[in-house]
Design a protein around this motif. Structure first.
Motif, PDB file in Angstrom:
ATOM      1  N   GLY A  86       0.785  -1.222   0.000  1.00 32.57           N
ATOM      2  CA  GLY A  86       0.000   0.000   0.000  1.00 32.57           C
ATOM      3  C   GLY A  86       0.815   1.269   0.000  1.00 32.57           C
ATOM      4  N   VAL A  87       2.133   1.196  -0.231  1.00 31.21           N
ATOM      5  CA  VAL A  87       2.943   2.414  -0.294  1.00 31.21           C
ATOM      6  C   VAL A  87       2.578   3.166  -1.570  1.00 31.21           C
ATOM      7  CG1 VAL A  87       5.282   3.327  -0.488  1.00 31.21           C
ATOM      8  CG2 VAL A  87       4.814   1.397   1.018  1.00 31.21           C
ATOM      9  N   GLY A  88       2.226   4.449  -1.440  1.00 35.87           N
ATOM     10  CA  GLY A  88       1.817   5.236  -2.589  1.00 35.87           C
ATOM     11  C   GLY A  88       0.358   4.998  -2.942  1.00 35.87           C
ATOM     12  N   GLN A  89      -0.409   4.428  -2.039  1.00 43.07           N
ATOM     13  CA  GLN A  89      -1.844   4.230  -2.241  1.00 43.07           C
ATOM     14  C   GLN A  89      -2.148   3.568  -3.578  1.00 43.07           C
ATOM     15  OE1 GLN A  89      -4.334   5.323   0.021  1.00 43.07           O
ATOM     16  NE2 GLN A  89      -2.599   5.635   1.384  1.00 43.07           N
ATOM     17  N   HIS A  90      -1.305   2.633  -3.985  1.00 46.11           N
ATOM     18  CA  HIS A  90      -1.528   1.997  -5.278  1.00 46.11           C
ATOM     19  C   HIS A  90      -2.791   1.155  -5.224  1.00 46.11           C
ATOM     20  CE1 HIS A  90      -0.895  -0.540  -8.800  1.00 46.11           C
ATOM     21  NE2 HIS A  90      -0.146   0.450  -9.231  1.00 46.11           N
ATOM     22  N   GLU A  91      -3.702   1.384  -6.163  1.00 45.53           N
ATOM     23  CA  GLU A  91      -4.967   0.628  -6.128  1.00 45.53           C
ATOM     24  C   GLU A  91      -4.682  -0.768  -6.697  1.00 45.53           C
ATOM     25  OE1 GLU A  91      -4.965   3.030  -9.897  1.00 45.53           O
ATOM     26  OE2 GLU A  91      -4.455   3.297  -7.801  1.00 45.53           O
ATOM     27  N   SER A  92      -4.124  -1.626  -5.806  1.00 46.26           N
ATOM     28  CA  SER A  92      -3.814  -2.981  -6.236  1.00 46.26           C
ATOM     29  C   SER A  92      -5.130  -3.718  -6.458  1.00 46.26           C
ATOM     30  CB  SER A  92      -2.978  -3.693  -5.192  1.00 46.26           C
ATOM     31  OG  SER A  92      -3.661  -3.679  -3.982  1.00 46.26           O
ATOM     32  N   ARG A  93      -5.048  -4.799  -7.205  1.00 47.26           N
ATOM     33  CA  ARG A  93      -6.271  -5.541  -7.514  1.00 47.26           C
ATOM     34  C   ARG A  93      -6.888  -6.063  -6.229  1.00 47.26           C
ATOM     35  NH1 ARG A  93      -3.079  -8.553 -12.209  1.00 47.26           N
ATOM     36  NH2 ARG A  93      -3.686  -7.250 -13.957  1.00 47.26           N
ATOM     37  N   PRO A  94      -8.212  -5.989  -6.125  1.00 46.17           N
ATOM     38  CA  PRO A  94      -8.851  -6.436  -4.890  1.00 46.17           C
ATOM     39  C   PRO A  94      -8.606  -7.927  -4.676  1.00 46.17           C
ATOM     40  CG  PRO A  94     -10.474  -6.095  -6.619  1.00 46.17           C
ATOM     41  CD  PRO A  94      -9.185  -5.568  -7.135  1.00 46.17           C
ATOM     42  N   THR A  95      -8.351  -8.278  -3.423  1.00 43.08           N
ATOM     43  CA  THR A  95      -8.170  -9.704  -3.138  1.00 43.08           C
ATOM     44  C   THR A  95      -9.539 -10.368  -3.122  1.00 43.08           C
ATOM     45  OG1 THR A  95      -8.218  -9.142  -0.823  1.00 43.08           O
ATOM     46  CG2 THR A  95      -6.065  -9.437  -1.809  1.00 43.08           C
ATOM     47  N   ILE A  96      -9.601 -11.580  -3.662  1.00 42.76           N
ATOM     48  CA  ILE A  96     -10.875 -12.281  -3.718  1.00 42.76           C
ATOM     49  C   ILE A  96     -10.777 -13.519  -2.855  1.00 42.76           C
ATOM     50  CG2 ILE A  96     -11.763 -11.472  -5.907  1.00 42.76           C
ATOM     51  CD1 ILE A  96     -10.350 -13.704  -7.279  1.00 42.76           C
ATOM     52  N   PRO A  97     -11.901 -13.911  -2.215  1.00 39.36           N
ATOM     53  CA  PRO A  97     -11.858 -15.079  -1.324  1.00 39.36           C
ATOM     54  C   PRO A  97     -11.489 -16.353  -2.081  1.00 39.36           C
ATOM     55  CG  PRO A  97     -14.107 -14.330  -1.694  1.00 39.36           C
ATOM     56  CD  PRO A  97     -13.216 -13.278  -2.234  1.00 39.36           C
ATOM     57  N   VAL A  98     -10.852 -17.277  -1.355  1.00 38.11           N
ATOM     58  CA  VAL A  98     -10.343 -18.493  -1.981  1.00 38.11           C
ATOM     59  C   VAL A  98     -11.461 -19.269  -2.672  1.00 38.11           C
ATOM     60  CG1 VAL A  98      -9.133 -20.654  -1.544  1.00 38.11           C
ATOM     61  CG2 VAL A  98      -8.536 -18.636  -0.254  1.00 38.11           C
ATOM     62  N   SER A  99     -12.685 -19.218  -2.079  1.00 37.99           N
ATOM     63  CA  SER A  99     -13.771 -20.010  -2.646  1.00 37.99           C
ATOM     64  C   SER A  99     -14.150 -19.540  -4.042  1.00 37.99           C
ATOM     65  CB  SER A  99     -14.984 -19.926  -1.730  1.00 37.99           C
ATOM     66  OG  SER A  99     -15.350 -18.574  -1.550  1.00 37.99           O
ATOM     67  N   GLN A 100     -13.806 -18.267  -4.383  1.00 33.48           N
ATOM     68  CA  GLN A 100     -14.153 -17.770  -5.707  1.00 33.48           C
ATOM     69  C   GLN A 100     -13.023 -17.878  -6.723  1.00 33.48           C
ATOM     70  OE1 GLN A 100     -16.053 -13.951  -5.720  1.00 33.48           O
ATOM     71  NE2 GLN A 100     -17.132 -14.410  -3.834  1.00 33.48           N
ATOM     72  N   LEU A 101     -11.901 -18.425  -6.296  1.00 31.45           N
ATOM     73  CA  LEU A 101     -10.783 -18.545  -7.233  1.00 31.45           C
ATOM     74  C   LEU A 101     -11.152 -19.492  -8.357  1.00 31.45           C
ATOM     75  CD1 LEU A 101      -7.650 -18.814  -4.977  1.00 31.45           C
ATOM     76  CD2 LEU A 101      -8.310 -16.948  -6.451  1.00 31.45           C
ATOM     77  N   LYS A 102     -10.706 -19.150  -9.557  1.00 30.18           N
ATOM     78  CA  LYS A 102     -10.945 -20.060 -10.672  1.00 30.18           C
ATOM     79  C   LYS A 102      -9.984 -21.240 -10.537  1.00 30.18           C
ATOM     80  CE  LYS A 102     -12.818 -16.911 -14.062  1.00 30.18           C
ATOM     81  NZ  LYS A 102     -12.378 -15.571 -13.677  1.00 30.18           N
ATOM     82  N   ASP A 103     -10.530 -22.450 -10.707  1.00 26.77           N
ATOM     83  CA  ASP A 103      -9.709 -23.636 -10.500  1.00 26.77           C
ATOM     84  C   ASP A 103      -8.572 -23.743 -11.497  1.00 26.77           C
ATOM     85  OD1 ASP A 103     -11.141 -24.391  -8.343  1.00 26.77           O
ATOM     86  OD2 ASP A 103     -12.503 -25.690  -9.457  1.00 26.77           O
ATOM     87  N   GLU A 104      -8.743 -23.074 -12.670  1.00 23.18           N
ATOM     88  CA  GLU A 104      -7.707 -23.192 -13.692  1.00 23.18           C
ATOM     89  C   GLU A 104      -6.399 -22.537 -13.249  1.00 23.18           C
ATOM     90  OE1 GLU A 104     -10.172 -20.919 -16.190  1.00 23.18           O
ATOM     91  OE2 GLU A 104      -8.639 -19.421 -16.593  1.00 23.18           O
ATOM     92  N   LYS A 105      -6.474 -21.658 -12.238  1.00 23.68           N
ATOM     93  CA  LYS A 105      -5.242 -20.960 -11.838  1.00 23.68           C
ATOM     94  C   LYS A 105      -4.203 -21.909 -11.276  1.00 23.68           C
ATOM     95  CE  LYS A 105      -6.660 -16.298 -11.362  1.00 23.68           C
ATOM     96  NZ  LYS A 105      -6.717 -15.112 -10.563  1.00 23.68           N
ATOM     97  N   LEU A 106      -4.687 -22.876 -10.480  1.00 26.74           N
ATOM     98  CA  LEU A 106      -3.770 -23.863  -9.924  1.00 26.74           C
ATOM     99  C   LEU A 106      -3.092 -24.628 -11.056  1.00 26.74           C
ATOM    100  CD1 LEU A 106      -3.072 -24.605  -7.094  1.00 26.74           C
ATOM    101  CD2 LEU A 106      -4.696 -26.474  -7.227  1.00 26.74           C
ATOM    102  N   SER A 107      -3.918 -25.048 -12.004  1.00 27.88           N
ATOM    103  CA  SER A 107      -3.406 -25.750 -13.181  1.00 27.88           C
ATOM    104  C   SER A 107      -2.424 -24.868 -13.947  1.00 27.88           C
ATOM    105  CB  SER A 107      -4.584 -26.149 -14.059  1.00 27.88           C
ATOM    106  OG  SER A 107      -4.143 -26.658 -15.261  1.00 27.88           O
ATOM    107  N   ALA A 108      -2.775 -23.579 -14.085  1.00 28.50           N
ATOM    108  CA  ALA A 108      -1.903 -22.661 -14.828  1.00 28.50           C
ATOM    109  C   ALA A 108      -0.548 -22.534 -14.152  1.00 28.50           C
ATOM    110  CB  ALA A 108      -2.564 -21.296 -14.943  1.00 28.50           C
ATOM    111  N   LEU A 109      -0.568 -22.407 -12.799  1.00 30.90           N
ATOM    112  CA  LEU A 109       0.695 -22.264 -12.075  1.00 30.90           C
ATOM    113  C   LEU A 109       1.559 -23.515 -12.232  1.00 30.90           C
ATOM    114  CD1 LEU A 109      -0.433 -20.446  -8.837  1.00 30.90           C
ATOM    115  CD2 LEU A 109       0.914 -19.538 -10.713  1.00 30.90           C
ATOM    116  N   LEU A 110       0.913 -24.683 -12.070  1.00 26.79           N
ATOM    117  CA  LEU A 110       1.667 -25.937 -12.230  1.00 26.79           C
ATOM    118  C   LEU A 110       2.217 -26.054 -13.647  1.00 26.79           C
ATOM    119  CD1 LEU A 110      -0.613 -28.394 -10.274  1.00 26.79           C
ATOM    120  CD2 LEU A 110       1.788 -27.946  -9.821  1.00 26.79           C
ATOM    121  N   MET A 111       1.359 -25.742 -14.639  1.00 24.39           N
ATOM    122  CA  MET A 111       1.789 -25.874 -16.031  1.00 24.39           C
ATOM    123  C   MET A 111       2.913 -24.902 -16.364  1.00 24.39           C
ATOM    124  SD  MET A 111       0.617 -28.353 -17.489  1.00 24.39           S
ATOM    125  CE  MET A 111       1.189 -28.055 -19.146  1.00 24.39           C
TER     126      MET A 111
END
Lengths: 82, 329
Positions: free
Chosen positions: B181-206
Protein backbone atom coordinates in the motif's frame (compact mmCIF):
# COMPACT_ATOMS: atom_id res chain seq x y z
CA UNK A 1 -37.45 -51.63 -14.16
CA UNK A 2 -36.21 -48.30 -13.03
CA UNK A 3 -33.76 -48.99 -10.20
CA UNK A 4 -33.20 -45.42 -9.09
CA UNK A 5 -31.64 -45.00 -5.63
CA UNK A 6 -33.28 -42.49 -3.42
CA UNK A 7 -30.93 -40.14 -1.57
CA UNK A 8 -32.36 -37.99 1.14
CA UNK A 9 -32.01 -34.22 0.98
CA UNK A 10 -29.98 -34.26 4.16
CA UNK A 11 -27.36 -36.77 3.00
CA UNK A 12 -27.01 -34.94 -0.33
CA UNK A 13 -26.30 -31.68 1.49
CA UNK A 14 -23.88 -33.47 3.78
CA UNK A 15 -22.06 -35.00 0.77
CA UNK A 16 -21.81 -31.59 -0.91
CA UNK A 17 -20.32 -30.07 2.22
CA UNK A 18 -17.84 -32.89 2.64
CA UNK A 19 -16.75 -32.56 -1.00
CA UNK A 20 -16.33 -28.79 -0.67
CA UNK A 21 -14.29 -29.26 2.49
CA UNK A 22 -12.12 -31.87 0.80
CA UNK A 23 -11.48 -29.55 -2.18
CA UNK A 24 -10.46 -26.74 0.19
CA UNK A 25 -8.07 -29.09 1.99
CA UNK A 26 -6.64 -30.30 -1.34
CA UNK A 27 -6.10 -26.71 -2.49
CA UNK A 28 -4.19 -25.85 0.67
CA UNK A 29 -2.21 -29.09 0.41
CA UNK A 30 -1.20 -28.30 -3.19
CA UNK A 31 -0.14 -24.78 -2.17
CA UNK A 32 1.96 -26.19 0.68
CA UNK A 33 3.54 -28.79 -1.63
CA UNK A 34 4.28 -26.09 -4.25
CA UNK A 35 5.85 -23.89 -1.59
CA UNK A 36 8.06 -26.75 -0.39
CA UNK A 37 9.05 -27.67 -3.96
CA UNK A 38 9.88 -24.06 -4.78
CA UNK A 39 11.85 -23.51 -1.61
CA UNK A 40 14.22 -26.39 -2.38
CA UNK A 41 16.13 -24.48 -5.10
CA UNK A 42 15.87 -21.23 -3.08
CA UNK A 43 17.36 -22.77 0.06
CA UNK A 44 19.84 -24.63 -2.12
CA UNK A 45 20.90 -21.42 -3.80
CA UNK A 46 21.30 -19.69 -0.45
CA UNK A 47 23.40 -22.52 0.97
CA UNK A 48 25.39 -22.86 -2.23
CA UNK A 49 26.47 -19.23 -2.67
CA UNK A 50 30.17 -19.06 -3.29
CA UNK A 51 30.64 -22.82 -3.69
CA UNK A 52 31.11 -22.53 -7.44
CA UNK A 53 33.81 -20.69 -9.32
CA UNK A 54 33.50 -17.32 -11.00
CA UNK A 55 30.11 -17.09 -12.76
CA UNK A 56 29.27 -20.69 -11.88
CA UNK A 57 27.14 -22.19 -9.21
CA UNK A 58 24.18 -20.47 -7.65
CA UNK A 59 24.13 -16.86 -6.62
CA UNK A 60 22.01 -14.24 -4.92
CA UNK A 61 20.68 -13.07 -8.28
CA UNK A 62 19.11 -16.53 -8.58
CA UNK A 63 17.53 -16.06 -5.15
CA UNK A 64 16.16 -12.66 -6.27
CA UNK A 65 14.60 -14.29 -9.33
CA UNK A 66 12.94 -17.01 -7.24
CA UNK A 67 11.61 -14.14 -5.11
CA UNK A 68 10.23 -12.55 -8.28
CA UNK A 69 8.66 -15.89 -9.18
CA UNK A 70 6.89 -15.87 -5.81
CA UNK A 71 5.70 -12.27 -6.33
CA UNK A 72 4.35 -12.97 -9.83
CA UNK A 73 2.71 -16.19 -8.58
CA UNK A 74 0.96 -14.49 -5.67
CA UNK A 75 -0.07 -11.61 -7.93
CA UNK A 76 -1.58 -14.06 -10.44
CA UNK A 77 -3.24 -16.08 -7.71
CA UNK A 78 -5.03 -13.06 -6.23
CA UNK A 79 -5.86 -11.31 -9.48
CA UNK A 80 -9.37 -11.54 -10.88
CA UNK A 81 -8.73 -10.95 -14.57
CA UNK A 82 -10.70 -12.75 -17.26
CA UNK B 1 -4.19 9.97 -35.65
CA UNK B 2 -2.19 8.21 -32.95
CA UNK B 3 -4.27 7.41 -29.87
CA UNK B 4 -3.38 8.81 -26.47
CA UNK B 5 -2.91 5.34 -24.99
CA UNK B 6 -0.32 4.43 -27.64
CA UNK B 7 1.43 7.77 -27.11
CA UNK B 8 1.54 7.21 -23.33
CA UNK B 9 2.96 3.71 -23.77
CA UNK B 10 5.61 4.98 -26.19
CA UNK B 11 6.60 7.74 -23.76
CA UNK B 12 6.88 5.27 -20.85
CA UNK B 13 8.85 2.91 -23.09
CA UNK B 14 11.33 5.56 -24.23
CA UNK B 15 11.86 7.04 -20.76
CA UNK B 16 12.29 3.61 -19.12
CA UNK B 17 14.76 2.52 -21.81
CA UNK B 18 16.69 5.79 -21.32
CA UNK B 19 16.79 5.23 -17.55
CA UNK B 20 17.89 1.61 -18.06
CA UNK B 21 20.66 2.89 -20.35
CA UNK B 22 21.79 5.34 -17.66
CA UNK B 23 21.62 2.53 -15.09
CA UNK B 24 23.81 0.23 -17.18
CA UNK B 25 26.10 3.06 -18.30
CA UNK B 26 26.93 3.86 -14.67
CA UNK B 27 27.80 0.24 -13.96
CA UNK B 28 29.73 0.02 -17.24
CA UNK B 29 31.73 3.08 -16.14
CA UNK B 30 32.52 1.28 -12.86
CA UNK B 31 33.70 -1.73 -14.89
CA UNK B 32 35.91 0.48 -17.07
CA UNK B 33 37.33 2.37 -14.09
CA UNK B 34 38.91 -0.84 -12.78
CA UNK B 35 41.10 -1.04 -15.87
CA UNK B 36 42.12 -4.10 -17.84
CA UNK B 37 44.41 -6.44 -15.90
CA UNK B 38 43.41 -4.94 -12.56
CA UNK B 39 40.99 -6.15 -9.91
CA UNK B 40 39.28 -4.43 -6.99
CA UNK B 41 40.20 -6.00 -3.67
CA UNK B 42 38.64 -5.43 -0.27
CA UNK B 43 41.00 -3.55 1.99
CA UNK B 44 42.04 -5.51 5.03
CA UNK B 45 43.92 -4.49 8.13
CA UNK B 46 45.67 -6.37 10.93
CA UNK B 47 43.99 -6.47 14.30
CA UNK B 48 45.92 -6.66 17.59
CA UNK B 49 46.17 -10.46 17.21
CA UNK B 50 47.81 -9.94 13.79
CA UNK B 51 44.81 -11.41 11.99
CA UNK B 52 43.46 -9.91 8.80
CA UNK B 53 40.01 -8.39 9.06
CA UNK B 54 37.91 -6.78 6.37
CA UNK B 55 37.02 -3.12 6.69
CA UNK B 56 33.43 -2.07 5.99
CA UNK B 57 31.77 1.34 6.22
CA UNK B 58 28.24 1.27 7.66
CA UNK B 59 28.58 -2.50 7.79
CA UNK B 60 27.96 -2.99 4.09
CA UNK B 61 30.19 -0.65 2.05
CA UNK B 62 33.64 -2.15 1.62
CA UNK B 63 36.86 -0.14 1.48
CA UNK B 64 38.24 -0.99 -1.92
CA UNK B 65 41.71 -0.87 -3.45
CA UNK B 66 42.54 -1.40 -7.12
CA UNK B 67 45.57 -3.62 -7.64
CA UNK B 68 46.97 -5.63 -10.57
CA UNK B 69 45.40 -9.10 -10.83
CA UNK B 70 48.79 -10.80 -10.41
CA UNK B 71 49.40 -9.03 -7.10
CA UNK B 72 45.96 -10.00 -5.81
CA UNK B 73 46.59 -13.63 -6.66
CA UNK B 74 50.07 -13.60 -5.15
CA UNK B 75 48.88 -12.04 -1.89
CA UNK B 76 45.72 -14.22 -1.85
CA UNK B 77 43.44 -11.19 -1.48
CA UNK B 78 39.61 -11.30 -1.54
CA UNK B 79 38.62 -9.88 -4.92
CA UNK B 80 35.55 -7.60 -4.75
CA UNK B 81 35.17 -7.16 -8.52
CA UNK B 82 36.91 -7.95 -11.78
CA UNK B 83 36.31 -5.90 -14.95
CA UNK B 84 32.83 -6.97 -16.13
CA UNK B 85 31.42 -7.88 -12.72
CA UNK B 86 29.23 -4.75 -12.49
CA UNK B 87 27.49 -4.41 -15.88
CA UNK B 88 28.56 -7.64 -17.60
CA UNK B 89 29.27 -6.05 -21.00
CA UNK B 90 29.80 -9.48 -22.59
CA UNK B 91 26.14 -10.35 -21.93
CA UNK B 92 24.71 -6.83 -21.69
CA UNK B 93 21.70 -7.81 -23.81
CA UNK B 94 20.63 -9.89 -20.81
CA UNK B 95 21.60 -7.53 -17.96
CA UNK B 96 20.02 -4.62 -19.86
CA UNK B 97 16.75 -6.56 -20.19
CA UNK B 98 16.48 -6.87 -16.40
CA UNK B 99 17.11 -3.11 -16.05
CA UNK B 100 14.55 -2.34 -18.79
CA UNK B 101 11.89 -4.45 -17.04
CA UNK B 102 12.66 -2.79 -13.71
CA UNK B 103 12.44 0.76 -15.04
CA UNK B 104 9.28 0.03 -17.04
CA UNK B 105 7.62 -1.37 -13.92
CA UNK B 106 8.89 1.56 -11.81
CA UNK B 107 7.87 4.25 -14.30
CA UNK B 108 4.90 2.76 -16.13
CA UNK B 109 3.24 0.43 -13.65
CA UNK B 110 4.07 2.00 -10.27
CA UNK B 111 4.45 5.72 -11.04
CA UNK B 112 1.75 5.62 -13.74
CA UNK B 113 3.89 7.70 -16.09
CA UNK B 114 2.76 9.58 -18.12
CA UNK B 115 -0.99 8.97 -18.07
CA UNK B 116 -2.03 8.53 -14.46
CA UNK B 117 0.39 10.24 -12.11
CA UNK B 118 -1.75 10.77 -9.02
CA UNK B 119 -0.15 10.23 -5.60
CA UNK B 120 3.09 11.40 -7.24
CA UNK B 121 4.67 12.44 -3.95
CA UNK B 122 3.98 9.14 -2.18
CA UNK B 123 5.02 7.13 -5.20
CA UNK B 124 8.32 9.01 -5.62
CA UNK B 125 8.89 8.25 -1.95
CA UNK B 126 8.08 4.59 -2.68
CA UNK B 127 10.60 4.55 -5.54
CA UNK B 128 13.23 6.11 -3.29
CA UNK B 129 12.52 3.49 -0.63
CA UNK B 130 12.82 0.69 -3.20
CA UNK B 131 16.09 2.17 -4.49
CA UNK B 132 17.65 2.43 -1.03
CA UNK B 133 16.36 -0.98 0.04
CA UNK B 134 17.59 -2.82 -3.06
CA UNK B 135 21.05 -1.23 -2.88
CA UNK B 136 21.39 -1.96 0.85
CA UNK B 137 20.05 -5.53 0.51
CA UNK B 138 22.37 -6.35 -2.35
CA UNK B 139 25.38 -4.91 -0.51
CA UNK B 140 24.31 -6.99 2.48
CA UNK B 141 24.18 -10.09 0.26
CA UNK B 142 27.69 -9.25 -0.96
CA UNK B 143 28.94 -8.89 2.60
CA UNK B 144 27.29 -12.19 3.57
CA UNK B 145 28.98 -13.84 0.60
CA UNK B 146 32.29 -12.42 1.80
CA UNK B 147 31.86 -13.48 5.40
CA UNK B 148 30.23 -16.88 5.08
CA UNK B 149 31.90 -18.37 1.99
CA UNK B 150 35.41 -19.04 0.84
CA UNK B 151 34.91 -17.53 -2.61
CA UNK B 152 37.68 -15.28 -3.84
CA UNK B 153 35.51 -13.25 -6.24
CA UNK B 154 32.73 -11.65 -4.24
CA UNK B 155 30.46 -9.88 -6.76
CA UNK B 156 30.88 -12.57 -9.42
CA UNK B 157 29.92 -15.30 -6.96
CA UNK B 158 27.10 -13.31 -5.35
CA UNK B 159 25.32 -12.03 -8.45
CA UNK B 160 27.03 -13.17 -11.64
CA UNK B 161 26.80 -9.48 -12.50
CA UNK B 162 25.85 -6.87 -9.90
CA UNK B 163 23.34 -5.34 -12.34
CA UNK B 164 21.18 -8.50 -12.20
CA UNK B 165 20.98 -8.41 -8.40
CA UNK B 166 20.25 -4.68 -8.27
CA UNK B 167 17.48 -4.66 -10.87
CA UNK B 168 15.80 -7.91 -9.81
CA UNK B 169 15.81 -6.54 -6.26
CA UNK B 170 14.28 -3.29 -7.56
CA UNK B 171 11.35 -5.17 -9.16
CA UNK B 172 10.88 -7.30 -6.07
CA UNK B 173 10.82 -4.35 -3.67
CA UNK B 174 8.46 -2.20 -5.77
CA UNK B 175 6.07 -5.14 -6.14
CA UNK B 176 6.11 -5.77 -2.41
CA UNK B 177 5.89 -2.06 -1.46
CA UNK B 178 2.97 -1.43 -3.80
CA UNK B 179 1.22 -4.54 -2.42
CA UNK B 180 1.78 -3.17 1.09
CA UNK B 181 0.00 0.00 0.00
CA UNK B 182 2.94 2.41 -0.29
CA UNK B 183 1.82 5.24 -2.59
CA UNK B 184 -1.84 4.23 -2.24
CA UNK B 185 -1.53 2.00 -5.28
CA UNK B 186 -4.97 0.63 -6.13
CA UNK B 187 -3.81 -2.98 -6.24
CA UNK B 188 -6.27 -5.54 -7.51
CA UNK B 189 -8.85 -6.44 -4.89
CA UNK B 190 -8.17 -9.70 -3.14
CA UNK B 191 -10.87 -12.28 -3.72
CA UNK B 192 -11.86 -15.08 -1.32
CA UNK B 193 -10.34 -18.49 -1.98
CA UNK B 194 -13.77 -20.01 -2.65
CA UNK B 195 -14.15 -17.77 -5.71
CA UNK B 196 -10.78 -18.54 -7.23
CA UNK B 197 -10.95 -20.06 -10.67
CA UNK B 198 -9.71 -23.64 -10.50
CA UNK B 199 -7.71 -23.19 -13.69
CA UNK B 200 -5.24 -20.96 -11.84
CA UNK B 201 -3.77 -23.86 -9.92
CA UNK B 202 -3.41 -25.75 -13.18
CA UNK B 203 -1.90 -22.66 -14.83
CA UNK B 204 0.70 -22.26 -12.07
CA UNK B 205 1.67 -25.94 -12.23
CA UNK B 206 1.79 -25.87 -16.03
CA UNK B 207 3.93 -22.72 -16.07
CA UNK B 208 6.48 -24.55 -13.91
CA UNK B 209 6.30 -27.63 -16.14
CA UNK B 210 6.63 -25.63 -19.36
CA UNK B 211 9.50 -23.59 -17.87
CA UNK B 212 11.25 -26.83 -16.90
CA UNK B 213 10.84 -28.22 -20.43
CA UNK B 214 12.05 -24.96 -22.04
CA UNK B 215 15.05 -24.80 -19.69
CA UNK B 216 15.89 -28.44 -20.45
CA UNK B 217 15.57 -28.06 -24.21
CA UNK B 218 17.61 -24.83 -24.33
CA UNK B 219 20.29 -26.32 -22.09
CA UNK B 220 20.51 -29.55 -24.14
CA UNK B 221 20.79 -27.48 -27.33
CA UNK B 222 23.64 -25.45 -25.77
CA UNK B 223 21.49 -22.31 -25.92
CA UNK B 224 21.72 -21.50 -22.19
CA UNK B 225 24.64 -19.82 -20.40
CA UNK B 226 26.42 -22.43 -18.26
CA UNK B 227 27.24 -19.89 -15.54
CA UNK B 228 24.06 -17.89 -15.06
CA UNK B 229 21.66 -20.64 -14.02
CA UNK B 230 18.62 -18.40 -13.67
CA UNK B 231 16.82 -19.50 -16.85
CA UNK B 232 14.23 -21.64 -15.08
CA UNK B 233 13.07 -18.86 -12.77
CA UNK B 234 12.89 -16.31 -15.60
CA UNK B 235 10.95 -18.65 -17.91
CA UNK B 236 8.53 -19.50 -15.07
CA UNK B 237 7.98 -15.79 -14.29
CA UNK B 238 7.43 -15.12 -18.00
CA UNK B 239 4.80 -17.86 -18.34
CA UNK B 240 3.00 -16.85 -15.15
CA UNK B 241 2.94 -13.23 -16.40
CA UNK B 242 1.56 -14.45 -19.75
CA UNK B 243 -1.20 -16.52 -18.12
CA UNK B 244 -2.01 -13.60 -15.84
CA UNK B 245 -2.29 -11.05 -18.66
CA UNK B 246 -3.71 -13.22 -21.46
CA UNK B 247 -5.47 -16.08 -19.67
CA UNK B 248 -4.62 -19.75 -19.39
CA UNK B 249 -7.18 -21.18 -21.84
CA UNK B 250 -5.97 -20.71 -25.46
CA UNK B 251 -9.41 -19.58 -26.66
CA UNK B 252 -9.03 -16.52 -24.40
CA UNK B 253 -5.92 -15.42 -26.29
CA UNK B 254 -8.03 -14.39 -29.29
CA UNK B 255 -10.48 -12.15 -27.42
CA UNK B 256 -10.60 -8.37 -27.74
CA UNK B 257 -7.25 -6.61 -27.92
CA UNK B 258 -5.25 -9.75 -27.12
CA UNK B 259 -4.18 -10.96 -30.60
CA UNK B 260 -2.55 -7.57 -31.21
CA UNK B 261 -0.89 -7.75 -27.79
CA UNK B 262 0.60 -11.18 -28.54
CA UNK B 263 1.83 -10.02 -31.96
CA UNK B 264 3.32 -6.91 -30.28
CA UNK B 265 5.10 -9.11 -27.70
CA UNK B 266 6.55 -11.47 -30.30
CA UNK B 267 7.56 -8.75 -32.77
CA UNK B 268 8.97 -6.52 -30.02
CA UNK B 269 11.09 -9.39 -28.71
CA UNK B 270 12.35 -10.29 -32.19
CA UNK B 271 13.17 -6.64 -33.00
CA UNK B 272 14.97 -6.16 -29.66
CA UNK B 273 17.12 -9.25 -30.15
CA UNK B 274 17.99 -8.16 -33.70
CA UNK B 275 18.98 -4.71 -32.41
CA UNK B 276 21.20 -6.30 -29.74
CA UNK B 277 22.89 -8.55 -32.28
CA UNK B 278 23.57 -5.44 -34.40
CA UNK B 279 25.00 -3.65 -31.33
CA UNK B 280 27.21 -6.68 -30.65
CA UNK B 281 28.39 -6.66 -34.26
CA UNK B 282 29.11 -2.91 -34.27
CA UNK B 283 31.06 -2.99 -30.99
CA UNK B 284 33.05 -6.05 -32.03
CA UNK B 285 31.67 -8.06 -29.09
CA UNK B 286 32.74 -5.55 -26.41
CA UNK B 287 29.03 -5.05 -25.61
CA UNK B 288 27.37 -8.34 -26.39
CA UNK B 289 24.50 -10.75 -25.93
CA UNK B 290 26.26 -14.16 -26.06
CA UNK B 291 24.41 -14.74 -29.35
CA UNK B 292 26.13 -15.89 -32.57
CA UNK B 293 29.52 -16.09 -30.87
CA UNK B 294 32.33 -18.51 -31.69
CA UNK B 295 30.98 -20.91 -29.04
CA UNK B 296 27.38 -20.83 -30.32
CA UNK B 297 24.48 -18.82 -28.92
CA UNK B 298 24.36 -19.67 -25.20
CA UNK B 299 22.59 -16.39 -24.40
CA UNK B 300 19.45 -17.20 -26.42
CA UNK B 301 17.46 -18.70 -23.52
CA UNK B 302 17.89 -15.68 -21.24
CA UNK B 303 17.58 -13.12 -24.08
CA UNK B 304 14.25 -14.65 -25.15
CA UNK B 305 12.79 -15.11 -21.66
CA UNK B 306 13.82 -11.66 -20.36
CA UNK B 307 12.71 -9.69 -23.42
CA UNK B 308 9.44 -11.65 -23.71
CA UNK B 309 8.77 -10.65 -20.08
CA UNK B 310 9.60 -7.01 -20.89
CA UNK B 311 7.28 -6.88 -23.92
CA UNK B 312 4.56 -8.76 -22.01
CA UNK B 313 4.72 -5.99 -19.36
CA UNK B 314 4.56 -3.35 -22.12
CA UNK B 315 1.58 -4.98 -23.87
CA UNK B 316 -0.23 -5.34 -20.54
CA UNK B 317 0.49 -1.74 -19.52
CA UNK B 318 -0.72 -0.45 -22.90
CA UNK B 319 -4.07 -2.22 -22.45
CA UNK B 320 -3.41 -4.77 -25.19
CA UNK B 321 -4.12 -7.68 -22.84
CA UNK B 322 -7.74 -6.60 -22.38
CA UNK B 323 -10.29 -9.30 -23.29
CA UNK B 324 -12.73 -6.63 -24.52
CA UNK B 325 -12.10 -4.14 -27.30
CA UNK B 326 -11.04 -0.77 -25.97
CA UNK B 327 -12.64 2.16 -27.73
CA UNK B 328 -10.26 4.92 -28.73
CA UNK B 329 -10.17 8.08 -26.73
Amino acid sequence: MDQRREISEHSLLSLERQTARLIEILKVAVIVILTVLLSIPVIGSLLGVGRGGHYTGSAWSGAWLYGLLAVYTVNYWWSNVE
Amino acid sequence: MISKRVLNTLMALIISLALATANLAGLYYLDKSIGQGNVQVIQTALDINARNFTQWSLGVIPNINTVPAAVAEQENMRVWAQPGDYAGPAVMGITFAMAAIMWFIWIGYYLGFPGNMVFIKQRLLGLLAALVLTILTNLMFARMTTEFTSTNTVLGAAFGHLSLGLNAGGIWFIAVLSRLGVGQHESRPTIPVSQLKDEKLSALLMSLVIAFVFEGVFRKANLALPGLSIDFAVWAVTFIAFFNYYGYIPSKWFKGERPFGIVLTVCGTAATIIIWVVIQHLTGGAIGTALLTASGSPGLSLMLSFWLLFWLSVSNQSGKSSPVRITRY
